[in-house]
Design a protein around this motif. Structure first.
Motif, PDB file in Angstrom:
ATOM      1  N   ILE A  36       1.030  -1.015  -0.247  1.00 37.98           N
ATOM      2  CA  ILE A  36       0.184   0.131   0.081  1.00 37.98           C
ATOM      3  C   ILE A  36       1.379   1.482   0.415  1.00 37.98           C
ATOM      4  O   ILE A  36       1.519   1.216   0.782  1.00 37.98           O
ATOM      5  CB  ILE A  36      -0.738  -0.244   1.285  1.00 37.98           C
ATOM      6  CG1 ILE A  36      -1.360  -1.290   1.309  1.00 37.98           C
ATOM      7  CG2 ILE A  36      -2.396   1.634   0.967  1.00 37.98           C
ATOM      8  CD1 ILE A  36      -2.725  -1.500   2.479  1.00 37.98           C
ATOM      9  N   ILE A  37       0.848   2.189  -1.201  1.00 40.33           N
ATOM     10  CA  ILE A  37       0.946   2.855  -0.903  1.00 40.33           C
ATOM     11  C   ILE A  37       0.429   4.602   0.009  1.00 40.33           C
ATOM     12  O   ILE A  37      -0.308   4.422  -1.087  1.00 40.33           O
ATOM     13  CB  ILE A  37       1.879   3.781  -2.651  1.00 40.33           C
ATOM     14  CG1 ILE A  37       3.313   2.812  -2.860  1.00 40.33           C
ATOM     15  CG2 ILE A  37       2.492   5.076  -2.388  1.00 40.33           C
ATOM     16  CD1 ILE A  37       3.272   2.969  -4.336  1.00 40.33           C
ATOM     17  N   ALA A  61      -0.525   4.193  -8.484  1.00 35.49           N
ATOM     18  CA  ALA A  61      -1.765   3.022  -8.579  1.00 35.49           C
ATOM     19  C   ALA A  61      -0.876   1.839  -9.907  1.00 35.49           C
ATOM     20  O   ALA A  61      -1.274   0.469  -9.077  1.00 35.49           O
ATOM     21  CB  ALA A  61      -3.141   3.067  -9.603  1.00 35.49           C
ATOM     22  N   ASP A  62      -0.089   2.278 -10.140  1.00 34.58           N
ATOM     23  CA  ASP A  62       0.719   1.036 -11.429  1.00 34.58           C
ATOM     24  C   ASP A  62       1.829   0.637 -10.806  1.00 34.58           C
ATOM     25  O   ASP A  62       2.609  -0.355 -10.575  1.00 34.58           O
ATOM     26  CB  ASP A  62       1.901   2.281 -12.470  1.00 34.58           C
ATOM     27  CG  ASP A  62       2.229   1.537 -13.336  1.00 34.58           C
ATOM     28  OD1 ASP A  62       1.936   0.391 -13.568  1.00 34.58           O
ATOM     29  OD2 ASP A  62       3.472   1.990 -14.102  1.00 34.58           O
ATOM     30  N   VAL A 100      -3.041   4.159  -1.650  1.00 33.64           N
ATOM     31  CA  VAL A 100      -3.821   3.361  -2.793  1.00 33.64           C
ATOM     32  C   VAL A 100      -2.913   1.962  -2.712  1.00 33.64           C
ATOM     33  O   VAL A 100      -2.330   1.150  -2.043  1.00 33.64           O
ATOM     34  CB  VAL A 100      -2.107   3.582  -3.431  1.00 33.64           C
ATOM     35  CG1 VAL A 100      -2.314   2.948  -5.140  1.00 33.64           C
ATOM     36  CG2 VAL A 100      -2.235   5.191  -3.769  1.00 33.64           C
ATOM     37  N   GLU A 101      -4.274   1.295  -2.712  1.00 35.61           N
ATOM     38  CA  GLU A 101      -4.496   0.389  -1.449  1.00 35.61           C
ATOM     39  C   GLU A 101      -5.085  -0.913  -3.039  1.00 35.61           C
ATOM     40  O   GLU A 101      -6.033  -1.600  -3.192  1.00 35.61           O
ATOM     41  CB  GLU A 101      -5.908  -0.359  -0.648  1.00 35.61           C
ATOM     42  CG  GLU A 101      -5.728   0.738  -0.089  1.00 35.61           C
ATOM     43  CD  GLU A 101      -6.892   0.872   1.251  1.00 35.61           C
ATOM     44  OE1 GLU A 101      -8.084   0.461   1.205  1.00 35.61           O
ATOM     45  OE2 GLU A 101      -6.484   1.797   2.556  1.00 35.61           O
ATOM     46  N   SER A 102      -3.703  -2.245  -2.951  1.00 33.21           N
ATOM     47  CA  SER A 102      -3.979  -2.982  -4.164  1.00 33.21           C
ATOM     48  C   SER A 102      -4.511  -4.358  -3.546  1.00 33.21           C
ATOM     49  O   SER A 102      -3.742  -4.788  -2.970  1.00 33.21           O
ATOM     50  CB  SER A 102      -2.292  -2.284  -4.971  1.00 33.21           C
ATOM     51  OG  SER A 102      -1.665  -2.688  -4.469  1.00 33.21           O
ATOM     52  N   GLU A 103      -4.781  -5.186  -4.975  1.00 34.95           N
ATOM     53  CA  GLU A 103      -5.036  -6.381  -4.114  1.00 34.95           C
ATOM     54  C   GLU A 103      -4.205  -7.471  -6.220  1.00 34.95           C
ATOM     55  O   GLU A 103      -4.311  -7.174  -7.097  1.00 34.95           O
ATOM     56  CB  GLU A 103      -6.709  -6.777  -4.454  1.00 34.95           C
ATOM     57  CG  GLU A 103      -6.948  -7.935  -4.494  1.00 34.95           C
ATOM     58  CD  GLU A 103      -8.787  -8.040  -4.097  1.00 34.95           C
ATOM     59  OE1 GLU A 103      -9.093  -8.997  -4.158  1.00 34.95           O
ATOM     60  OE2 GLU A 103      -9.039  -6.806  -4.586  1.00 34.95           O
ATOM     61  N   VAL A 104      -3.754  -8.679  -5.596  1.00 39.06           N
ATOM     62  CA  VAL A 104      -2.974  -9.334  -7.125  1.00 39.06           C
ATOM     63  C   VAL A 104      -4.572 -10.199  -7.103  1.00 39.06           C
ATOM     64  O   VAL A 104      -4.532 -10.616  -6.003  1.00 39.06           O
ATOM     65  CB  VAL A 104      -1.794  -9.730  -6.567  1.00 39.06           C
ATOM     66  CG1 VAL A 104      -1.929 -10.667  -7.438  1.00 39.06           C
ATOM     67  CG2 VAL A 104      -0.968  -8.467  -6.167  1.00 39.06           C
ATOM     68  N   SER A 129      -6.779  -0.586 -12.698  1.00 41.84           N
ATOM     69  CA  SER A 129      -6.873  -2.744 -12.454  1.00 41.84           C
ATOM     70  C   SER A 129      -5.452  -2.758 -13.424  1.00 41.84           C
ATOM     71  O   SER A 129      -5.304  -1.506 -14.416  1.00 41.84           O
ATOM     72  CB  SER A 129      -8.082  -2.996 -13.409  1.00 41.84           C
ATOM     73  OG  SER A 129      -8.045  -2.667 -14.643  1.00 41.84           O
ATOM     74  N   GLY A 130      -4.320  -3.795 -13.326  1.00 42.29           N
ATOM     75  CA  GLY A 130      -3.409  -3.420 -14.084  1.00 42.29           C
ATOM     76  C   GLY A 130      -3.082  -4.913 -15.142  1.00 42.29           C
ATOM     77  O   GLY A 130      -3.639  -5.654 -13.764  1.00 42.29           O
ATOM     78  N   THR A 131      -1.999  -4.622 -15.391  1.00 42.09           N
ATOM     79  CA  THR A 131      -2.429  -6.447 -16.246  1.00 42.09           C
ATOM     80  C   THR A 131      -0.401  -5.861 -16.639  1.00 42.09           C
ATOM     81  O   THR A 131       0.207  -4.768 -17.395  1.00 42.09           O
ATOM     82  CB  THR A 131      -2.823  -7.000 -18.286  1.00 42.09           C
ATOM     83  OG1 THR A 131      -4.002  -6.981 -17.848  1.00 42.09           O
ATOM     84  CG2 THR A 131      -2.564  -7.851 -18.236  1.00 42.09           C
TER      85      THR A 131
END
Length: 139
Positions: A36-37, A61-62, A100-104, A129-131
């Protein structure tokens, strides 16, 4: 919490980059499944109207999604962005805490999929969302 407080669990960000240097200080928090950033919004993070700039949100986010992909693979490989999609649903102002809360979503041998919510003082202002392509580490 005052406008200069940093939420519990956040430490100075472990990775520096020329792109993000002007935005310092950046903070991050590692969980079992994500990086988380966070940062306290200031003037260098804004557009001409004094609101957080969409480019800053997108870049963070990236980074958060890519670092999270690396975390879940034990930092054994690197990742580069194949595609990135972002939806802006709100805004933020100077003094707010941005997280910035991410999830794989899924990691494979060549591709990693992730998503994140971007929050200002716990209110969602964007989602992304990212790939990411798996790239063998150099050296």
């Amino acid at each position: 919490m005052t406008s200069t407080d940093i939420p519990a669990g956040f430490e100075p960000h472990f990775r520096k980059a020329p792109l993000t240097d002007p935005w310092e200080p950046l903070y991050s928090k590692k969980t079992d499944k994500a990086v988380i950033i966070g940062l306290r919004l200031a003037k260098p993070h804004t557009n001409a109207r004094g609101l957080i700039h969409g480019g800053l949100i997108t870049s963070l986010a990236d980074n958060a999604m890519g670092y999270s992909c690396a975390l879940v693979t034990n930092w054994s490989t690197s990742f580069v962005t194949i595609s990135l999609s972002i939806d802006f649903v709100g805004s933020a102002e100077i003094g707010q805490w941005l997280a910035v809360e991410s999830e794989v979503i899924k990691t494979g041998s060549t591709i990693c999929f992730a998503q994140c919510l971007i929050k200002a003082d716990d209110t969602v202002i964007a989602r992304a969302s990212g790939t990411f392509r798996v790239v063998p580490k150099k050296g």
